[in-house]
Design an enzyme around this catalytic site. Structure first.
Site, PDB file in Angstrom:
ATOM      1  N   ASN A 417       0.847  -1.188   0.000  1.00 31.32           N
ATOM      2  CA  ASN A 417       0.000   0.000   0.000  1.00 31.32           C
ATOM      3  C   ASN A 417       0.882   1.238   0.000  1.00 31.32           C
ATOM      4  O   ASN A 417       1.769   1.370   0.839  1.00 31.32           O
ATOM      5  CB  ASN A 417      -0.905   0.018   1.237  1.00 31.32           C
ATOM      6  CG  ASN A 417      -1.731   1.293   1.330  1.00 31.32           C
ATOM      7  OD1 ASN A 417      -2.620   1.511   0.513  1.00 31.32           O
ATOM      8  ND2 ASN A 417      -1.440   2.140   2.305  1.00 31.32           N
ATOM      9  N   GLU A 418       0.666   2.099  -0.977  1.00 28.00           N
ATOM     10  CA  GLU A 418       1.388   3.374  -1.046  1.00 28.00           C
ATOM     11  C   GLU A 418       2.899   3.164  -1.004  1.00 28.00           C
ATOM     12  O   GLU A 418       3.622   3.855  -0.293  1.00 28.00           O
ATOM     13  CB  GLU A 418       0.913   4.313   0.062  1.00 28.00           C
ATOM     14  CG  GLU A 418      -0.564   4.654  -0.066  1.00 28.00           C
ATOM     15  CD  GLU A 418      -1.105   5.500   1.068  1.00 28.00           C
ATOM     16  OE1 GLU A 418      -0.359   5.786   2.024  1.00 28.00           O
ATOM     17  OE2 GLU A 418      -2.291   5.859   1.007  1.00 28.00           O
ATOM     18  N   ASN A 419       3.377   2.193  -1.795  1.00 27.85           N
ATOM     19  CA  ASN A 419       4.803   1.907  -1.824  1.00 27.85           C
ATOM     20  C   ASN A 419       5.600   2.931  -2.625  1.00 27.85           C
ATOM     21  O   ASN A 419       6.822   2.811  -2.742  1.00 27.85           O
ATOM     22  CB  ASN A 419       5.034   0.497  -2.380  1.00 27.85           C
ATOM     23  CG  ASN A 419       4.324  -0.551  -1.553  1.00 27.85           C
ATOM     24  OD1 ASN A 419       3.284  -1.055  -1.962  1.00 27.85           O
ATOM     25  ND2 ASN A 419       4.844  -0.863  -0.380  1.00 27.85           N
TER      26      ASN A 419
END
Length: 814
Positions: A417-419
């Site tokens: 997530n949101e890397n």
């Protein structure tokens, strides 16, 4: 000798299991050594550690401080201890401590012996304490000091650590403690350690296939076992069976494959579950392992919608964090059940579990309620660490897949997530992140070829996974909500399989507005709707509703209403998931109306419904419902004879509105007639109290909703004073309310001052709940705020302070 913690994935333990909830002591902080935990504490002994407190499990040592407005939440070690009466009924059996989740690093001791340790706050694991228990029973202290009980000490640690996932940059707390259930488990000499039941069916539902494999817990190396299987349909009827004697095997072994003609299908409307029982007999002792499975077929159509059992299903989703008022992550089974059932009653058929593997209780409920699941590992923000960091991600992915493999509700394994969000390391290398994402994607497909992989918001990795969700926050972090369909179609066209998770916006419960959409006029259109760096901040940057809007429930119901009516006419859409279902605590939002709370939920942190809940219900449910907007809006305002809109959210075909006993006519529901699907009336209120009643019919039955609202025509000046008064008291709980008035004592209905409650005397504030009515420091909602006091049958003086206003006080007497 240190025993490495092993996995434990059985939903029904082999034979004997006991939740260890009582008789625990807790110490916040660290110890000088293990002997400080095991030596006896004597009253009046100044050399003992005097700060252990009695607690029940599950327990989170951030239950309150996660939302305390004055300090950062505690991140560090904590200790738990108890003494267990252990009596394994099985000859040569194993005694296990089964952890359903503990945050974030854990060490387990039997007396002074370290028997297991584990890294990771969300996956399940066991500590085999058999040998350590046997050894301690030979210690003279076993009877003399511990009276035949076994001393157990557990160190839990959620200290900040860049080489662990999730990152502390994440928009949620990285909690500490034994915040999920801990079980004492007795198993025979040989038992099933893990069972994998692969249930598949063709899209027409004509032929189902069941393949079963397993690993054994067999530390003594017993050489022959008899394995039996029984499969029972949702009504409990035996539909297949098998038995065979095996030489002992090590590692995962395929054991049985069978087929079922026309199995009863699992779906979101009819979540039919089969039961698979596996019994293992060795040396005359039998252990039984039971799994629930479901036969369903799903497909994300390339450049198209989602299909379940051969038919299109619009995924109507939300999200969940493991967080609740007063307990933080340590939710009981009853609390989890109440939350999940409330989601289902809102019409949810899909959930993304953000951003980590969640409790087996949640997954069991999704199976039974009919809620499809995206579950993910906590590789969230910060970048990419070193080899220990990557090993933890690999391990947590493997554990998540293996432990939740049999749940028919799960359709997606989330890899991150949101890397694309840097911050933890000096290096932020997109190529290295891509390479590791590819590795995780390949590992997921090896572990489970039957399910899809997905990530949210990392455009430079969107081609790696099966399903991608970009960032689309139309009307909140960027853009206006009427751009939602256009922006979504643009993102849909960029990938083969599109699913929109995370949309919505914050709302301060109890705050309402007569002109909620004003901030939209400040926002630049046509520049996209993705969230960007700094968008969560309430300061600086370009105009956006998240910064410049009023955070009213009135605005959020409009935003949600628009999204839902558009989603009904997007035939290519697989689905979307609102972020999140419930308000939750976060360390990165200290300046929100409730400090340290993400307030995007449709219910508050204690499950109190906001108005938005009923908007979803009106679109997503079939059980008759009707709701007038404004149950938590006691006073409306405007000029005399000015028309005001009254909205009714209902799933009925037709609704009639009455104001002060007079009918204002009937309206037919049309989902494309925004707002409120056409169920809206322009009303001229009289000054003072007004009664509003909505009436609708379905199948000959009448459904009604009624509220009373005051209408204020007096205009107010700037806030000048505060009035604090007790408004109710029952069963030892008093409720106090503060109102902000101008110099002429007129209620300032748009006041949003921060106020802080205090108390002196016998009473105690019921605060640090993370709710609008359970917070010591909070912004006003329409010029008022409330909090409750536990009177303790005594006298107190409650106070309220605010910058620039005189303090106010009220006596609380029994």
């Amino acid at each position: 000798m240190l025993v490495v913690a092993v996995l434990f994935c059985s939903p029904i333990f082999a034979q004997k299991s006991q939740r260890l909830t009582q008789n625990w002591e807790f110490l916040k902080g660290d110890l000088g050594g293990i002997y400080e935990a095991i030596r006896p504490v004597k009253a009046g002994n100044p050399e003992s550690v005097p700060v252990w407190e009695q607690v029940q499990l599950p327990h989170c040592f951030n239950a309150k401080d996660a939302v305390t407005p004055d300090v950062n939440y505690y991140q560090g070690p904590g200790w738990y201890r108890t003494q267990l009466a252990i009596s394994n009924p099985y000859k040569n059996g194993r005694t296990l401590l089964h952890f359903e989740g503990a945050g974030q690093k854990t060490k387990v001791y039997i007396y002074d012996v370290l028997v297991a340790e584990h890294v990771g706050g969300y996956d399940e694991w066991t500590a085999d304490i058999t040998d350590a228990v046997t050894a301690f029973r030979k210690n003279p202290l076993f009877e003399k000091q511990f009276k035949g009980k076994i001393p157990v000490e557990i160190r839990s640690d959620n200290s900040r650590d860049l080489e662990m996932i999730p990152s502390d940059l994440s928009d949620f707390n990285v909690y500490g403690g034994l915040y999920r259930y801990l079980n004492l488990v007795y198993v025979p000499q040989v038992s099933a350690e893990k069972v994998f039941a692969t249930a598949s069916v063709d899209a027409k539902g004509s032929l189902g296939t069941l393949k079963i494999s397993s690993t054994l817990l067999n530390p003594d190396g017993v050489d022959t076992v008899l394995v039996k299987f029984q499969v029972k349909d949702p009504q409990g009827k035996l539909v297949a069976s098998f038995n065979k004697e095996w030489k002992a095997f090590y590692g995962k072994k395929d054991l049985w494959e069978t087929s079922l003609k026309h199995p009863v299908l699992w779906s979101t409307d009819n979540p039919n579950l089969y039961t698979v029982e596996m019994s293992i007999t060795a040396n005359g002792v039998t252990s039984v392992h039971s799994e629930k499975i479901g036969f369903r077929n799903f497909e994300f159509v390339k450049k198209g919608p989602f299909m379940l059992n051969g038919k299109r299903l619009l995924l109507r989703g939300t999200h969940r964090h493991e967080d609740h008022a007063g307990v933080a992550a340590a939710m009981t089974e009853d609390q989890i059940r109440e939350e999940m059932e409330l989601m289902k009653s809102m019409g949810v058929n899909f959930i993304r579990l953000g951003h980590y593997q969640q409790s087996r209780i949640v997954l069991d409920l999704c199976d039974r309620l009919g809620i499809l699941v995206w579950e993910e590992i906590p590789w969230c923000r910060g970048g990419l660490g070193g080899e220990s960091y990557k090993n933890q991600a690999r391990t947590m992915l493997r554990n998540m897949v293996e432990q939740h493999y049999n749940h028919p509700s799960i359709i997606i394994w989330g890899l991150g997530n949101e890397n694309d969000w840097p911050g933890d390391f000096s290096e932020f290398d997109q190529h290295k992140i891509r390479e590791f994402m590819k590795e995780l994607n390949d590992l997921s497909h090896v572990l489970d070829p039957s399910r899809k992989t997905a990530i949210r918001r990392c455009d430079f990795c969107k081609d790696i996974v099966d399903v991608y969700s970009p960032s689309i926050w139309a009307g909140w972090y960027r853009g206006i909500y009427t751009e939602y369909k256009e922006v979504s179609k643009q993102e849909f066209d960029k990938v083969d399989h599109f699913l929109h998770v995370e949309w919505g916006g914050d709302s301060h419960a109890g705050r309402h507005s007569e002109s909620p959409d004003n901030a939209l006029s400040l926002v630049t259109k046509g520049k996209g709707a993705d969230e960007r760096a700094g968008d969560a901040s309430l300061f600086g940057g370009s105009a956006r509703v998240s910064k410049d809007g009023d955070w009213s429930e009135s605005y959020i119901v409009n935003l949600i209403d628009w999204h839902l009516k558009e989603q009904e006419n997007m035939p290519w859409l697989s689905g979307a998931a609102y972020w999140p279902f419930k308000d939750f605590s976060t360390p990165v939002r200290p300046d929100n109306p409730i400090p340290y709370m993400n307030q995007k939920g449709v219910v508050e942190r204690d499950l109190t419904k906001k108005e938005a809940f009923y908007v979803f219900q009106s679109y997503w449910t079939t059980a008759p419902m009707i709701h007038i907007y404004g149950h938590s809006w006691p006073v409306r305002w405007g000029a005399a004879n000015e028309e005001k809109m009254v909205k009714v959210y209902a799933n009925l075909d037709e609704v009639e509105l009455f104001v002060n006993g007079k009918s204002l006519g009937k309206r037919k529901r049309n989902s494309q007639d925004f707002p409120a699907a056409g169920l809206r009336w322009m009303v001229t209120f009289k000054e003072g109290q007004n009664t509003i009643k909505a009436v609708g019919k379905k199948d000959g039955k009448v459904f009604t909703d009624e509220i009373t609202q005051e209408y204020q025509t007096e205009k107010w000046d700037k806030p000048a004073k505060m009035l604090l008064e007790k408004v109710s008291e029952k069963d030892g709980i008093a409720v106090i309310q503060v109102k902000v008035l101008d110099k002429n004592n007129i209620l300032c209905l748009d006041a949003q001052n921060y106020i802080s409650f205090g108390i002196t005397g016998d009473g105690t504030l019921i605060d640090d709940m993370g709710t609008a009515r359970g917070s010591r420091k909070v912004q006003l909602g329409n010029g008022r705020a409330e909090i409750s006091i536990k009177t303790n049958k005594g006298k107190s003086v409650a106070s309220v302070i605010a910058d620039g206003l005189p303090s106010a006080f009220v006596e609380i007497n029994p």
